[in-house]
Design a protein around this motif. Structure first.
Motif, PDB file in Angstrom:
ATOM      1  N   CYS A 188       5.214  53.054  70.756  1.00 20.90           N
ATOM      2  CA  CYS A 188       6.046  52.301  71.402  1.00 20.90           C
ATOM      3  C   CYS A 188       7.292  52.995  72.085  1.00 20.90           C
ATOM      4  N   GLN A 193       2.197  50.962  75.380  1.00 23.01           N
ATOM      5  CA  GLN A 193       2.281  49.480  75.508  1.00 23.01           C
ATOM      6  C   GLN A 193       1.286  49.136  74.228  1.00 23.01           C
ATOM      7  N   LEU A 194       0.266  49.539  73.913  1.00 23.79           N
ATOM      8  CA  LEU A 194      -0.455  49.459  72.812  1.00 23.79           C
ATOM      9  C   LEU A 194       0.227  49.265  71.507  1.00 23.79           C
ATOM     10  N   CYS A 196       3.570  49.131  71.345  1.00 16.73           N
ATOM     11  CA  CYS A 196       4.523  47.996  71.013  1.00 16.73           C
ATOM     12  C   CYS A 196       3.703  46.516  70.641  1.00 16.73           C
ATOM     13  N   ASP A 197       2.696  46.364  71.262  1.00 17.37           N
ATOM     14  CA  ASP A 197       1.769  45.232  71.041  1.00 17.37           C
ATOM     15  C   ASP A 197       1.508  45.177  69.619  1.00 17.37           C
ATOM     16  N   LYS A 198       1.284  46.195  69.012  1.00 19.28           N
ATOM     17  CA  LYS A 198       0.966  46.179  67.448  1.00 19.28           C
ATOM     18  C   LYS A 198       2.125  46.008  66.595  1.00 19.28           C
ATOM     19  N   ARG A 200       4.621  44.359  67.410  1.00 16.03           N
ATOM     20  CA  ARG A 200       5.131  42.686  67.602  1.00 16.03           C
ATOM     21  C   ARG A 200       4.321  41.825  66.727  1.00 16.03           C
TER      22      ARG A 200
END
Length: 202
Positions: A188, A193-194, A196-198, A200
């Motif tokens: 992140c 973005q992958l 960052c998604d994880k 969250r």
């Protein structure tokens, strides 16, 4: 009063050629389109000269043009090969992608991705790791982890993300969810973005 005949012919999605009583009028937008096309041709010709004189980036740029604009993948591959032979890392990676997606020659893809990685391109390391992970041509999760680590050390966020996945799912390494979380955070930080998604979701 006699009406003038108007014929409208669609030439391209961006403009119309309007013919009025024998006179052709090209819209300003289409004129700009023709100029851009001519400039592109001149750019490619100049790129050829520079490429043949040993400029690896010009070889790569011409390959990119043929791949993305002309959809001529074979022509693109020849430029990518020239750039790779001149040690342009992204050219080697692009040639690996050509063999992986177009020719399905996975040994070739593996070789060129590996060369890209050795030349310092994190994306080449990621793609080599993915070939190992997906069994193209040989499945080896341990080696996949090694290449994802190389990519992450080269500040490639996708490499850090994939490394996190390997630790989370115990593929090629012992399961370590804390390490997985750390690698997702690093991904992140590198604008992946992958990752960052994880972070969250955890």
């Amino acid at each position: 009063m006699k009406m003038k005949k108007i014929v409208i012919i669609a030439l391209t999605p961006i403009t119309l050629l309007i013919v009025l009583t024998g006179y052709a009028v090209i819209t300003e937008e289409y004129s700009s389109y023709l100029i851009r096309q001519e400039l592109t041709k001149n750019y490619v010709k100049e790129g050829d000269k520079l490429c043949n004189s040993g400029d690896s980036k010009s070889c790569y740029d011409n390959g990119y043009y043929y791949e993305k604009e002309e959809k001529d993948y074979y022509a693109a591959s020849k430029y990518y090969l020239k750039s790779c032979n001149l040690k342009h890392a992204r050219g080697c990676n692009a040639l690996g992608r050509y063999h992986e997606t177009i020719t399905k020659y996975f040994f070739g893809a593996f070789g060129f991705y590996g060369t890209s990685c050795r030349l310092g391109d994190g994306l080449g390391c990621v793609n080599t790791g993915l070939l190992y992970k997906n069994g193209k041509p040989k499945k080896d999760n341990f080696m996949a982890v090694q290449y994802f680590k190389k990519a992450c050390n080269l500040y490639n966020g996708l490499g850090c993300y994939n490394l996190g996945v390997m630790y989370e799912q115990a593929e090629g390494v012992r399961q370590d969810k804390q390490k997985a979380k750390e690698y997702y955070n690093t991904a992140c930080d590198f604008q992946e973005q992958l990752g960052c998604d994880k972070t969250r979701l955890q």
